[in-house]
Motif scaffolding. Structure first.
Motif, PDB file in Angstrom:
ATOM      1  N   GLU A 243       5.184  -3.356   0.580  1.00 49.25           N
ATOM      2  CA  GLU A 243       4.150  -2.383   0.042  1.00 49.25           C
ATOM      3  C   GLU A 243       2.993  -3.154  -0.528  1.00 49.25           C
ATOM      4  O   GLU A 243       2.172  -2.890  -0.246  1.00 49.25           O
ATOM      5  N   SER A 255       2.702   4.284  -0.767  1.00 50.21           N
ATOM      6  CA  SER A 255       3.144   5.648  -0.498  1.00 50.21           C
ATOM      7  C   SER A 255       4.747   5.788  -0.888  1.00 50.21           C
ATOM      8  O   SER A 255       5.402   6.561  -1.008  1.00 50.21           O
ATOM      9  N   GLU A 257       6.741   5.166   1.408  1.00 53.58           N
ATOM     10  CA  GLU A 257       7.528   5.222   2.726  1.00 53.58           C
ATOM     11  C   GLU A 257       8.017   3.963   3.285  1.00 53.58           C
ATOM     12  O   GLU A 257       9.147   3.807   3.814  1.00 53.58           O
ATOM     13  N   ALA A 308       2.511   4.658   7.062  1.00 51.43           N
ATOM     14  CA  ALA A 308       1.874   3.967   6.110  1.00 51.43           C
ATOM     15  C   ALA A 308       0.778   3.213   6.792  1.00 51.43           C
ATOM     16  O   ALA A 308      -0.296   3.195   6.051  1.00 51.43           O
ATOM     17  N   LYS A 311      -2.062   6.119   7.977  1.00 49.70           N
ATOM     18  CA  LYS A 311      -2.520   6.597   6.765  1.00 49.70           C
ATOM     19  C   LYS A 311      -3.632   5.804   6.270  1.00 49.70           C
ATOM     20  O   LYS A 311      -4.654   6.254   5.898  1.00 49.70           O
TER      21      LYS A 311
END
Length: 347
Positions: A243, A255, A257, A308, A311
């Motif tokens: 992340e 997010s 995910e 991810a 997006k």
């Protein structure tokens, strides 16, 4: 396009400054580790360097350089220094300065070349040529992604990640061997042959990450809470660090995910370990285990990992930056050709 080209041109200057800063910081880290015993004093002395490594990706403007420096320095480099503070891990203050700096700041685990490994460097240029030939085709294919099916996009993203990682690591391998006469530990070992999640993540894919997470997360947690907790904690840390890498690359709020993806794989890997601990229980034949493993990795990746990236617009960023890099290379080739013609005319 002109703006992207200017950004890529400016990254070269930032890279020079960052390289100098890293060399000075790692020289200090080596000196501090040599003077202080493992424990709290050494940790306090190394924490400023860890903070610097985590801040370095912000010095770059492009996702390519932010992501690479984030992986090399903010993740692997920081964890290596934290292990050094405890007196374990791949770093040792007795190493020569050049070896220490390279071991600390690159995604490699250096070792002296042995006779049986003498032919290994020859594979580096071949991998560079292969990956360098595939990646332009992948980038070109992004232009048609709007007409691709979900499964075609999955294949495209997988090829992009695999060959980009292979190109990066093969280049580092070649440079390290030529400059220092040392060998790199293997980074990828035929992940398409993985017969379980534990096999895929622990022994085949991006091997520098498990080699760092094993001593820093898995073993300490396992010693206190058991193997299953160690596996879950390791995948949780891996998810959180991914992340962070995505944040460096895309400047977008995580997010969750990607962390969910790794927690899911951690739970399944822990379940695999529990099942394997029972002798005599049924095991799927390898001919079935390999495709099942790859299908699970691909399916969950398309469900949780790749969204991810999409997006955050990572594919568009990479496409623009690669186009800018192509323009820079064309300009450099024209300048070189012009300089050659000038030299020829004066002779």
């Amino acid at each position: 396009m002109g703006m992207v080209t200017a950004l890529m041109d400016g990254e070269v200057g930032a890279l020079v400054k960052v390289s100098a800063a890293v060399w000075v910081a790692m020289s200090y880290a080596r000196l501090a580790a040599a003077r202080l015993r493992p424990g709290a004093p050494r940790l306090l002395a190394l924490l400023p360097v860890v903070a610097l490594l985590c801040a370095i990706p912000f010095a770059f403007s492009t996702s390519t350089f932010r992501g690479t420096s984030g992986f090399f320095l903010a993740w692997l480099g920081s964890f290596k220094l934290l292990l050094l503070a405890a007196g374990i891990g791949p770093l040792d203050p007795s190493l020569r300065l050049s070896h220490f700096v390279c071991s600390a700041s690159l995604p490699v685990k250096l070792r002296r070349q042995s006779k049986e490994k003498s032919q290994a460097p020859a594979r580096g240029p071949a991998r560079i040529l292969l990956s360098g030939a595939v990646i332009p085709g992948v980038i070109y294919a992004y232009q048609f992604k709007s007409s691709m099916s979900r499964y075609q996009l999955l294949v495209l993203y997988t090829l992009h990640i695999y060959f980009s990682l292979d190109l990066l690591l093969a280049t580092v391998h070649t440079v390290i061997h030529d400059l220092l006469g040392m060998e790199m530990e293997p980074q990828v070992d035929r992940p398409y042959l993985a017969s379980s999640l534990r096999d895929f993540w622990g022994r085949r894919w991006n091997l520098m990450v498990p080699s760092i997470l094993r001593p820093s997360v898995f073993r300490p947690v396992r010693a206190r809470l058991g193997s299953a907790a160690g596996v879950l904690a390791t995948f949780l840390v891996s998810g959180l660090m991914h992340e962070l890498m995505f944040y460096y690359i895309m400047w977008s709020t995580p997010s969750g995910e990607v962390t969910t993806f790794f927690l899911l794989h951690g739970a399944c890997a822990a379940a695999e370990g529990w099942w394997a601990s029972h002798a005599g229980w049924w095991r799927p034949p390898r001919a079935a285990a390999v495709p099942l493993t790859l299908a699970f990795v691909a399916g969950t990746g398309f469900w949780l990992f790749f969204p991810a990236m999409v997006k955050g617009g990572l594919d568009e960023m990479v496409l623009q930056e690669c186009q800018g890099m192509v323009v820079l290379m064309e300009q450099a080739a024209r300048r070189l050709a012009g300089a050659t013609d000038l030299v020829s005319s004066t002779m």
